[in-house]
Scaffold this motif. Structure first.
Motif, mmCIF file in Angstrom:
data_model
loop_
_atom_site.group_PDB
_atom_site.id
_atom_site.type_symbol
_atom_site.label_atom_id
_atom_site.label_comp_id
_atom_site.label_asym_id
_atom_site.label_seq_id
_atom_site.Cartn_x
_atom_site.Cartn_y
_atom_site.Cartn_z
ATOM 1 N N HIS A 250 0.849 -1.183 0.000
ATOM 2 C CA HIS A 250 0.000 0.000 0.000
ATOM 3 C C HIS A 250 0.889 1.238 0.000
ATOM 4 O O HIS A 250 1.564 1.534 0.995
ATOM 5 C CB HIS A 250 -0.900 -0.011 1.236
ATOM 6 C CG HIS A 250 -1.853 1.135 1.297
ATOM 7 N ND1 HIS A 250 -2.760 1.408 0.291
ATOM 8 C CD2 HIS A 250 -2.037 2.087 2.253
ATOM 9 C CE1 HIS A 250 -3.462 2.479 0.614
ATOM 10 N NE2 HIS A 250 -3.052 2.905 1.794
ATOM 11 N N SER A 252 0.093 4.642 -0.777
ATOM 12 C CA SER A 252 -0.611 5.918 -0.894
ATOM 13 C C SER A 252 0.253 7.034 -0.319
ATOM 14 O O SER A 252 1.207 6.791 0.438
ATOM 15 C CB SER A 252 -1.936 5.872 -0.149
ATOM 16 O OG SER A 252 -1.707 5.775 1.255
ATOM 17 N N GLY A 310 1.550 -4.750 -7.319
ATOM 18 C CA GLY A 310 0.533 -4.103 -6.497
ATOM 19 C C GLY A 310 -0.505 -3.313 -7.245
ATOM 20 O O GLY A 310 -1.037 -2.322 -6.727
ATOM 21 N N LYS A 312 -4.262 -3.580 -8.912
ATOM 22 C CA LYS A 312 -5.410 -4.469 -8.722
ATOM 23 C C LYS A 312 -6.079 -4.865 -10.036
ATOM 24 O O LYS A 312 -6.664 -5.938 -10.141
ATOM 25 C CB LYS A 312 -6.431 -3.796 -7.797
ATOM 26 C CG LYS A 312 -5.911 -3.591 -6.377
ATOM 27 C CD LYS A 312 -6.955 -2.929 -5.494
ATOM 28 C CE LYS A 312 -6.425 -2.732 -4.074
ATOM 29 N NZ LYS A 312 -7.424 -2.074 -3.196
#
Length: 346
Positions: A250, A252, A310, A312
């Motif tokens: 992740h 972000s 990573g 999706k």
């Protein structure tokens, strides 16, 4: 403190004189001379590569076990040296006096000492040091067709035209991770023969152009904003390594800000200044570069690659890959298999 005296500006003589003091082993391959040493003085590798028009690279990756003072005592016109430190720091003096300038990690540095000056570098013991010296003999370089030095700003143009080293010049500029990225790429050239030589030469000129650009920005007050400290820059560099190691995770802006200890605003500012990209643009480009390597060098399916980096959605991956490289990932792999490896400009 151990002193090493260098009495020549010629690359081959410099390496020979260094070796006489460092007591290492000199080898040569594909036009590169490499000095390796590991003893009570220290350990590491010093690499030299020369090119046409007076351009050469002196690349040092060393750790000294004692303080080292390296003094260049020559009567010849010294080259202009473009210095970039990837790891560590050291001191510089134009004339071996007590007035030393601190040269720091990620800093863009340009030096041109006055003729007959004793150019001196002091390397501290126990500190890992990775530094590149791009050296330009100005008389040779000015003979190069389309050298375009007249496009330099007045200050640096005068340095290039000072054929007798009448006036000293030192630029301790801003800090750049964009240059650091290119230095890493230079270290990761693993080809052989002519391809290796051309790849290294191309990277050297790219690094040199970025150093000249930083100098221009610095002199025109477009340098690093006060909002970014040196500590911030180091955090962003560490974060770039974290992103690479966690490319499937992740990533972000909020998560990366927490990981780095910087605010999201400062993080965005840092990436914009140092990489000319937003955080998300930087992460996306890195994912694409890694996916391209997977397509070239592994048998992973496109779906497996999408998962590994990573992303999706396979359809989204195909879209951004095509936007970046002008070809769909499945077609890219087919071309690799049919004609061997093809190149895509980054």
């Amino acid at each position: 403190m151990r002193e090493i005296i260098i009495t020549s500006i010629k690359d081959e003589h410099i390496l020979n004189q260094l070796n006489s003091c460092l007591e290492g082993k000199l080898t040569e391959e594909w036009g590169e001379r490499i000095l390796e040493f590991d003893n009570e003085i220290g350990k590491g590798t010093i690499r030299n590569i020369g090119f046409d028009w007076g351009v050469s690279l002196l690349d040092c990756n060393v750790t000294f076990h004692q303080n080292i003072k390296l003094i260049f005592r020559t009567t010849s016109v010294s080259p202009i040296e473009f210095i970039f430190i990837s790891k560590g720091s050291f001191k510089y003096s134009e004339d071996d006096n007590e007035e030393y300038l601190d040269l720091e990690q990620y800093q863009n540095i340009i030096i041109s000492p006055k003729r007959y000056a004793k150019k001196t570098f002091v390397f501290p013991k126990g500190r890992d040091l990775k530094v590149n010296f791009i050296r330009i003999l100005r008389k040779d370089y000015l003979k190069k067709k389309n050298n375009n030095v007249t496009y330099l700003n007045e200050l640096l143009l005068s340095v290039f035209n000072d054929e007798e080293n009448s006036f000293p010049y030192t630029h301790g500029g801003s800090f750049s991770l964009k240059i650091e990225d290119q230095v890493k790429a230079l270290d990761n050239v693993h080809d052989n023969g002519i391809i290796r030589s051309l790849s290294i030469e191309g990277r050297i000129y790219l690094i040199l152009s970025l150093q000249l650009l930083e100098h221009h920005d610095f002199e025109t007050n477009k340098s690093l904003p006060d909002a970014l400290s040196r500590a911030d820059i180091k955090k962003i560099n560490t974060l770039s390594e974290y992103i690479l190691d966690n490319i499937s995770g992740h990533l972000s802006v909020e998560a990366l800000a927490k990981e780095s200890g910087l605010s999201p605003k400062k993080l965005q500012l840092g990436f914009k200044v140092l990489y000319s990209k937003t955080v998300n643009e930087y992460v996306r480009q890195l994912k694409l570069e890694i996916s391209r390597d997977y397509l070239k060098n592994t048998d992973l399916s496109v779906s497996e690659i999408v998962y590994a980096i990573g992303i999706k959605s396979r359809s989204y991956f195909s879209k951004i890959f095509n936007d970046a490289y002008g070809i769909l990932p499945t077609d890219y792999r087919k071309q690799l298999k049919s004609v061997g490896k093809i190149g895509i400009d980054r």
